[in-house]
Structure formats: C-alpha cells, structure tokens
Design a protein around this motif. Structure first.
Motif, mmCIF file in Angstrom:
data_model
loop_
_atom_site.group_PDB
_atom_site.id
_atom_site.type_symbol
_atom_site.label_atom_id
_atom_site.label_comp_id
_atom_site.label_asym_id
_atom_site.label_seq_id
_atom_site.Cartn_x
_atom_site.Cartn_y
_atom_site.Cartn_z
ATOM 1 N N LYS A 30 61.772 -15.253 25.891
ATOM 2 C CA LYS A 30 62.041 -15.911 24.612
ATOM 3 C C LYS A 30 62.592 -17.320 24.780
ATOM 4 O O LYS A 30 62.421 -18.173 23.908
ATOM 5 C CB LYS A 30 62.998 -15.067 23.780
ATOM 6 C CG LYS A 30 62.393 -13.753 23.302
ATOM 7 C CD LYS A 30 63.356 -12.986 22.430
ATOM 8 C CE LYS A 30 62.720 -11.699 21.919
ATOM 9 N NZ LYS A 30 63.640 -10.920 21.048
ATOM 10 N N THR A 54 48.897 -20.543 22.737
ATOM 11 C CA THR A 54 50.270 -20.064 22.557
ATOM 12 C C THR A 54 50.932 -19.819 23.906
ATOM 13 O O THR A 54 50.261 -19.678 24.935
ATOM 14 C CB THR A 54 50.308 -18.746 21.763
ATOM 15 O OG1 THR A 54 49.650 -17.719 22.538
ATOM 16 C CG2 THR A 54 49.615 -18.885 20.423
ATOM 17 N N LYS A 55 52.240 -19.755 23.873
ATOM 18 C CA LYS A 55 53.000 -19.388 25.077
ATOM 19 C C LYS A 55 52.591 -18.002 25.550
ATOM 20 O O LYS A 55 52.474 -17.752 26.763
ATOM 21 C CB LYS A 55 54.492 -19.420 24.758
ATOM 22 C CG LYS A 55 55.394 -18.911 25.864
ATOM 23 C CD LYS A 55 56.847 -18.900 25.447
ATOM 24 C CE LYS A 55 57.173 -17.769 24.520
ATOM 25 N NZ LYS A 55 58.637 -17.679 24.228
ATOM 26 N N GLU A 56 52.359 -17.113 24.602
ATOM 27 C CA GLU A 56 52.002 -15.734 24.954
ATOM 28 C C GLU A 56 50.690 -15.668 25.725
ATOM 29 O O GLU A 56 50.526 -14.818 26.611
ATOM 30 C CB GLU A 56 51.916 -14.884 23.679
ATOM 31 C CG GLU A 56 53.265 -14.561 23.047
ATOM 32 C CD GLU A 56 53.815 -15.699 22.204
ATOM 33 O OE1 GLU A 56 54.964 -15.588 21.714
ATOM 34 O OE2 GLU A 56 53.098 -16.709 22.018
ATOM 35 N N GLU A 57 49.760 -16.552 25.416
ATOM 36 C CA GLU A 57 48.495 -16.569 26.160
ATOM 37 C C GLU A 57 48.712 -16.957 27.614
ATOM 38 O O GLU A 57 48.030 -16.443 28.513
ATOM 39 C CB GLU A 57 47.504 -17.533 25.500
ATOM 40 C CG GLU A 57 46.921 -17.002 24.205
ATOM 41 C CD GLU A 57 45.794 -17.851 23.651
ATOM 42 O OE1 GLU A 57 45.140 -17.401 22.703
ATOM 43 O OE2 GLU A 57 45.569 -18.976 24.169
ATOM 44 N N ASN A 110 57.505 -7.534 27.674
ATOM 45 C CA ASN A 110 56.847 -8.514 26.808
ATOM 46 C C ASN A 110 55.377 -8.232 26.508
ATOM 47 O O ASN A 110 54.687 -9.096 25.969
ATOM 48 C CB ASN A 110 56.951 -9.909 27.446
ATOM 49 C CG ASN A 110 58.361 -10.273 27.856
ATOM 50 O OD1 ASN A 110 58.642 -10.475 29.026
ATOM 51 N ND2 ASN A 110 59.261 -10.312 26.887
ATOM 52 N N ASP A 113 54.270 -8.587 22.726
ATOM 53 C CA ASP A 113 54.310 -9.981 22.284
ATOM 54 C C ASP A 113 53.109 -10.751 22.818
ATOM 55 O O ASP A 113 52.474 -11.519 22.086
ATOM 56 C CB ASP A 113 55.598 -10.662 22.761
ATOM 57 C CG ASP A 113 56.823 -10.187 22.004
ATOM 58 O OD1 ASP A 113 56.677 -9.832 20.826
ATOM 59 O OD2 ASP A 113 57.912 -10.178 22.591
ATOM 60 N N MET A 114 52.809 -10.549 24.090
ATOM 61 C CA MET A 114 51.701 -11.272 24.706
ATOM 62 C C MET A 114 50.374 -10.899 24.064
ATOM 63 O O MET A 114 49.555 -11.762 23.742
ATOM 64 C CB MET A 114 51.664 -10.992 26.213
ATOM 65 C CG MET A 114 52.808 -11.607 26.986
ATOM 66 S SD MET A 114 52.652 -11.350 28.763
ATOM 67 C CE MET A 114 52.981 -9.589 28.897
ATOM 68 N N ASN A 117 49.969 -12.068 20.244
ATOM 69 C CA ASN A 117 49.883 -13.501 19.956
ATOM 70 C C ASN A 117 48.897 -14.218 20.878
ATOM 71 O O ASN A 117 49.073 -15.392 21.205
ATOM 72 C CB ASN A 117 51.265 -14.146 20.074
ATOM 73 C CG ASN A 117 52.193 -13.709 18.958
ATOM 74 O OD1 ASN A 117 52.015 -14.082 17.806
ATOM 75 N ND2 ASN A 117 53.167 -12.880 19.295
ATOM 76 N N SER A 118 47.860 -13.492 21.268
ATOM 77 C CA SER A 118 46.793 -14.079 22.085
ATOM 78 C C SER A 118 45.452 -13.892 21.386
ATOM 79 O O SER A 118 45.244 -12.916 20.663
ATOM 80 C CB SER A 118 46.743 -13.398 23.461
ATOM 81 O OG SER A 118 47.896 -13.662 24.214
#
Length: 218
Positions: A30, A54-57, A110, A113-114, A117-118
C-alpha cells in the motif's frame, strides 16, 4: 538499450518490475506508488503508463515472474532426477520455495488487489503462468510417484496450493507483530519456509505414496 520496439518494450517492462521488486523488499504494497517505482527507473515516471496502467498490474507481473522462476527450478529438479523418494522430493520442492519469499508474500497479502485492479489481458497472462506451475507439480508427482491416481494428484494440489497462502504469515513477522505476540503471550516460534513446507509435503505424500512405492524409498 536493445534495438527494436518489442525488445525495448520487454526491457522497460523488466526494469519497471525490477524497481517494484526492489521497493517491495523494504516497503509495503500500500505504501508503494507509481511515482516511487518511476523514480527507480531510467525513464520518466509517466512512461510507465505505456506499459502498465496501475500499480497492481506491475505487482501482478512481478508475481507472474516469480511463478516462472519457480517453474524453472521445479523443471530443473526433474531434469536432474529420474527417481526421488518422498523425503527427497519434499526436501527439493521445499528448497525451491525457500527462494520464492516474494512469491509467497504476494500470494498471501495482495493477490485480490492485484487481480481486481489489472486488465483482463494481464490477468490472463498471470493465470497461464499459474496453470503452468500447477502442471509442473503434477508432472513431478506423475514422475516420482507413479502409483498416485489422477484424483489423488488433484487432491494433493488442492491441499498444497492453498497451504502456500499461509506460509509467509507464519514465517515472517514485523517488529510490531512480534511485540503484539509477546504482549498476547503467544510463543514466538521462529520457522523458515523450508522447515514449514517439508514436513507438510512428507505427510501429504505418506498418505498417497508411502506404502505403494517401496522402490522409490517413499
């Protein structure tokens, strides 16, 4: 920098993933931002959006790379051994996981989340790597424990992969967690990835292969 658009794209993606992995060693999921990742690359921060939205990608790509590295180690174990006892296989597989702390951390903390948001294309690429990991373990079981039935192999996989989600929390604690455990009077039983994984694998294999493969020394 390598020539050609595909080579350049792959090189920059790898540089972004490397930057993310480096930050993840000392920072939480985070806490890390696209800006943080961009500051550790050789190109502008905004250029990251040409490769990851995104950061998650980025983290999902890191997890995919971790799976691919684990697959390579599993396949190498198979190349070097035509036969393994239950104990030797458990030892070898546990040692491959010992090198994959980042994979276990991402899985346990995580994953949702990953994935959430990918983009679908990134998620499909990761799922393909995950499927290859399942297949690599299946191939090991078919090779080293031929008496196991298909349903037994599937049962093993259903037990082993969910087990992996709990390995990191049991083997890695922050100072705050350790202090809380102390105040709650919970014994601090330090355990490594290897020490936790090998006995689990041996118990699983004993039920399926221990008595029926005496030639394997199971």
């Amino acid at each position: 920098m390598p020539k050609g658009s595909e080579a350049l794209t792959n090189a920059r993606k790898e540089e972004i993933i490397n930057a993310c992995a480096s930050l993840y060693e000392t920072m939480g999921f985070k806490e890390i931002t696209i800006r943080d990742i961009g500051e550790k690359t050789s190109f502008t921060r905004t250029s990251i959006y040409n490769y990851f939205q995104t950061k998650e990608e980025i983290f999902l790509a890191l997890l995919q790379r971790e799976h691919e590295a684990w697959i390579a180690d599993i396949e190498e174990m198979m190349r070097q051994n035509c036969r393994l006892s239950a104990e030797a296989f458990s030892d070898g597989l546990a040692r491959t996981l010992e090198k994959r702390g980042c994979l276990l951390k991402l899985m346990s903390m995580n994953l949702y989340d990953m994935e959430g948001n990918s983009r679908l294309e990134n998620l499909v690429a990761f799922k393909k790597a995950y499927a290859k990991t399942l297949q690599a373990i299946r191939c090991c079981l078919e090779t080293f424990f031929p008496a196991m039935t298909d349903s037994e192999i599937q049962e093993f996989l259903y037990a082993f992969f969910p087990f992996l989600f709990g390995v990191y929390p049991y083997t890695s604690h922050t100072k705050k967690q350790l202090e809380a455990m102390k105040l709650a009077e919970i014994p601090d039983t330090q355990c490594s990835i290897y020490a936790l994984t090998k006995p689990f694998l041996m118990k699983m294999l004993k039920a399926f292969a221990g008595k029926r493969n005496p030639e394997n020394g199971g």
